[in-house]
Design an enzyme around this catalytic site. Sequence first.
Site, PDB file in Angstrom:
ATOM      1  CD  GLN A 100       2.226  -3.379   7.554  1.00 19.68           C
ATOM      2  OE1 GLN A 100       1.257  -2.724   7.962  1.00 19.68           O
ATOM      3  NE2 GLN A 100       3.386  -3.381   8.171  1.00 19.68           N
ATOM      4  CG  ASN A 101       6.714  -1.944   2.325  1.00 19.85           C
ATOM      5  OD1 ASN A 101       6.029  -1.295   3.128  1.00 19.85           O
ATOM      6  ND2 ASN A 101       7.958  -2.315   2.590  1.00 19.85           N
ATOM      7  CB  VAL A 102       2.216  -1.266  -2.947  1.00 18.82           C
ATOM      8  CG1 VAL A 102       1.000  -1.475  -2.055  1.00 18.82           C
ATOM      9  CG2 VAL A 102       2.668   0.194  -2.919  1.00 18.82           C
ATOM     10  CG  HIS A 118      -1.443  -3.119   2.793  1.00 16.67           C
ATOM     11  ND1 HIS A 118      -0.722  -2.411   3.733  1.00 16.67           N
ATOM     12  CD2 HIS A 118      -2.395  -3.783   3.487  1.00 16.67           C
ATOM     13  CE1 HIS A 118      -1.239  -2.625   4.933  1.00 16.67           C
ATOM     14  NE2 HIS A 118      -2.238  -3.458   4.810  1.00 16.67           N
ATOM     15  CB  CYS A 126     -11.231  -5.182 -14.743  1.00 19.26           C
ATOM     16  SG  CYS A 126     -12.767  -4.392 -15.280  1.00 19.26           S
ATOM     17  CB  ALA A 241      15.831  -1.703   8.187  1.00 19.81           C
TER      18      ALA A 241
END
Length: 254
Positions: A100-102, A118, A126, A241
């Site tokens: 889910q991390n960008v 995500h 664009c 973690a």
Amino acid sequence: MIPPQLIEKIKFSQSLVILTGAGVSAESGIPTFRDLVTGVWQNFDAQKLASADGFVADPALVWSFYEWCRDKVSKIEPNPAHHAIASLVSKIPNLSVITQNVDDLHERAGNNGVIHLHGRLNHSRCFRCNEPHADLENNAAKKSPLDRDQIIDPPHCRKCGGLIRPDVIWFGEALPQNEYNLSEVLCMEADLLLIIGTSGLVYPAANLPYLAKQAGARIAQINYEVNEFESIADFNLYGKAGKLLPLLCQLAFG
Ligand code: OAD
Ligand code: ZN
């Protein structure tokens, strides 16, 4: 204490899916969303910086915020959790990583083919025609370090002249359909789903563990605290973690 049954399960897994959230990057120095909402972000409206309406209202502010984030992420490193996940590539026949991390910390630790539900901070497209825009130059390469107050106009699309936006999912936007559909299939075919560092509060990504459970996968999770998946997980490991994941891999594969 790591349950021997989980060590066996991961050691002989034929199709392992790892689903990560902000907790896997926390020890690299990236604040989690819950920390942000109760921390630095609490004084400003995230809708203004992470929504299409916010971008239309002030493209330079939104673009500058993401440039600032890219600059910050480019200066930090993957942590032992990312490296432990990358070490599993050569040990497990079918390993899929869904995040889910960008940020690009999984990639920089050596995982390729990571499914980003995500979007990705280092990608852009664009706003008008969706044409992908050339990968952003690494801010660290820029001479003047980008500080928070520098407002930068977004570039323009070479195809239609429209404004370039970050290729991340904003409030109210749908997930990339192909990535999500593939994630569902992988979770339903998994023999083990390992969930790392997510609160399980944001759908549809949070639906994936339930799909895996229904399809017969065993569920294990590593989290700093009790969360939404507590009741469906066969194994709940509480702690960091960056500590627990390398230990689990060490016990399973030596
Ligand atoms: P959250 O901030 O909601 O949850 C982070 C989880 O990681 C929490 O359950 C923490 O307990 C746990 N955690 C924190 N540090 C940890 C550590 N060192 N080791 C293990 N666990 C740790 O972040 P996400 O669940 O990833 O969506 O948030 C999901 C989505 O909500 C994000 O992708 C974002 C946000 O809206 C979009 O950007 C579309
Ligand atoms: Zn365009």
